[in-house]
Design a protein around this motif. Structure first.
Motif, mmCIF file in Angstrom:
data_model
loop_
_atom_site.group_PDB
_atom_site.id
_atom_site.type_symbol
_atom_site.label_atom_id
_atom_site.label_comp_id
_atom_site.label_asym_id
_atom_site.label_seq_id
_atom_site.Cartn_x
_atom_site.Cartn_y
_atom_site.Cartn_z
ATOM 1 N N LYS A 184 0.823 -1.217 0.000
ATOM 2 C CA LYS A 184 0.000 0.000 0.000
ATOM 3 C C LYS A 184 0.852 1.260 0.000
ATOM 4 N N SER B 104 2.488 4.091 12.478
ATOM 5 C CA SER B 104 3.594 4.479 11.623
ATOM 6 C C SER B 104 3.639 5.998 11.454
ATOM 7 N N GLU C 216 6.782 -6.157 8.311
ATOM 8 C CA GLU C 216 5.998 -5.662 7.183
ATOM 9 C C GLU C 216 6.280 -4.200 6.878
ATOM 10 N N ARG D 294 6.566 1.977 4.218
ATOM 11 C CA ARG D 294 7.217 3.279 4.120
ATOM 12 C C ARG D 294 8.739 3.156 4.013
ATOM 13 N N TYR E 86 3.181 6.415 0.295
ATOM 14 C CA TYR E 86 1.906 7.016 0.704
ATOM 15 C C TYR E 86 1.638 8.394 0.101
#
Ligand SMILES: *Cc1c(COP(=O)(O)O)cnc(C)c1O
Length: 458
Positions: free
Chosen positions: A90, A234, A314, A317, A414
């Motif tokens: 993502k 995060s 995982e 970023r 992002y």
């Protein structure tokens, strides 16, 4: 006017000045001052790239991406050999990036059918994939199971029932993990904290939901519960939240083993590893994170008498963030005496909503003269019709001129994934650079793209 720097003397002196650019630790590792005295990435002059591909432009540096993947794999397996690095797609779900990540030996996570479609189009091996998200739909689960997805991480009671049914209908037994909420505050922005009690994500250990979920999932005949997962939020600049949460969750797991026979074959403390966005707030190194996590897992397993599980982390970023740089062209400049100077650029919240959404900070590098004196404090605003559309507040720049290029480091994660067509703005092109060569990895949107779905064009 821009002075061209071409003598050998000048080239040498500019090269030597590179370390003095305050942003060198947050820019891609190939960032350099080139023969023109301008910023270059992957051996490519940024101004030339913009002339070729337009502005705004997102530039990804392949060497940085690969280097970071290797740093993750190397740092974590050095501390805990049985670790999988799952790239959380993502952050930037792009076929070229997924290919590179796969080549570097990483697994990957998806959270929607759309991300799954990108993974499938990239031939990412299903058994190396994990499906996250707090509200997966039936169709999405069917698509994932039909592709042979390795793991699904369940996040609600409804999902436990739904997946059990879907797997049964397809004649499969699906390996699953349970997402737990450990009520731990990672001290990041409220909107990016996910492991606190008041969160939509995960089965809360504190409220007793987690225990009910374990019992329920173990009883389902088409589910094979292989372990548990949590993700705190995060970006996490501190190390302690990880070890605190790991201890708490492993203690819970040992209780569930005693009560329901839960076996911990796989364990994931999630992602959330930070990157440097601005020069005065740099994250711990990968090996610091790896050591903290590995030590906590070994210690917890020892304390609670658990076998050491396969571990997955995982990062999203931290894999792509530093590899990507956004480049904008300056348009209007408005000075309000004794108040502020607004420098407007040709992108903004449509391609990077993070400052508007999370008050995220960015550094700004003047592409055409990165080592010039930064004698002016300005606010870099976007072009969208919102007062909150500001990319960077109070940054120091040289006396900015219309037409010059500004680069925002650490824009690889992002930004484009949260991009919108607000104001019917087309989304930027994306290129990847390496060794002086460039490839287009996503073309700029066209007006036609904006009309395709509403006019039902082909
Ligand atoms: C978003 C997310 C990640 C990745 O977070 P980063 O901060 O990008 O590392 C990892 N795991 C889960 C479950 C997530 O939702």
């Amino acid at each position: 006017m821009q002075k061209r720097i071409q003598t050998d003397e000048n080239i040498k002196s500019y090269r030597q000045q590179m370390p003095n650019i305050p942003e060198s630790e947050i820019l891609p590792i190939t960032a350099e001052i080139n023969y023109e005295g301008r910023l270059s990435l992957g051996g490519c002059d940024i101004r030339s790239l913009v002339e070729e591909y337009g502005s705004p432009l997102y530039i990804y540096d392949e060497d940085t991406l690969r280097d970071i993947c290797r740093d993750f794999v190397g740092s974590f397996t050095a501390e805990y050999p049985d670790t999988h690095i799952e790239y959380s797609s993502k952050a930037f779900a792009n076929p070229t990036v997924l290919k590179i990540v796969e080549e570097e030996g990483l697994d990957m996570d998806v959270v929607t059918g759309g991300e799954l479609a990108v993974a499938i189009a990239s031939d990412f091996p299903g058994e190396r994939m994990n499906f996250h998200g707090n509200n997966k739909g039936r169709e999405e689960l069917v698509e994932a199971l039909e592709y042979g997805i390795g793991l699904i991480t369940l996040d609600s009671f409804a999902e436990i029932d739904l997946l059990n049914k879907v797997a049964g209908d397809l004649g499969k037994k699906q390996q699953v993990m349970l997402r737990l909420s450990p009520s731990i505050d990672p001290h990041t922005h409220m909107l990016t904290s996910t492991g606190i009690l008041d969160s939509k994500f995960g089965f809360s250990i504190e409220t007793g939901d987690a225990e009910v979920a374990v019992k329920k999932a173990i009883e389902k005949e088409n589910l094979d519960v292989v372990g548990v997962h949590f993700h705190l939020g995060s970006p996490i600049f501190e190390l302690e939240p990880y070890s605190e949460a790991i201890d708490y969750v492993l203690k819970f797991v040992s209780e569930m083993r005693d009560k329901y026979g839960l076996e911990l074959k796989r364990f994931s403390p999630g992602g959330g590893f930070a990157i440097g966005y601005v020069t005065d707030t740099l994250p711990p190194s990968m090996s610091d994170y790896a050591k903290e996590i590995a030590d906590a897992i070994r210690k917890g397993c020892d304390t609670y008498g658990l076998d050491e599980p396969t571990v997955s982390v995982e990062p999203g970023r931290a894999i792509v963030g530093r590899a990507g740089v956004a480049v904008y062209t300056v348009g209007g400049i408005k000075t309000i005496p004794d108040v502020r100077t607004y420098v407007s650029v040709d992108g903004g919240m449509g391609d990077n909503i993070r400052p508007a959404l999370y008050e995220s900070e960015y550094a700004v590098v003047p592409v055409d003269r990165p080592v010039a004196d930064r004698n002016q404090t300005v606010t870099v605003a976007g072009k969208f019709c919102e007062s909150g559309d500001v990319l960077a507040r109070d940054v120091d720049l040289p006396n900015v001129e219309t037409g010059e290029l500004l680069a925002l480091p650490a824009s690889g994660a992002y930004c484009l994934m949260m991009a919108s067509n607000y104001n019917m703005q087309t989304r930027p092109a994306v290129v990847m650079v390496k060794d002086g060569k460039v490839r287009l990895i996503r073309r700029r949107e066209t007006y036609r793209d904006l009309l395709v779905s509403s006019l039902d064009l082909d």
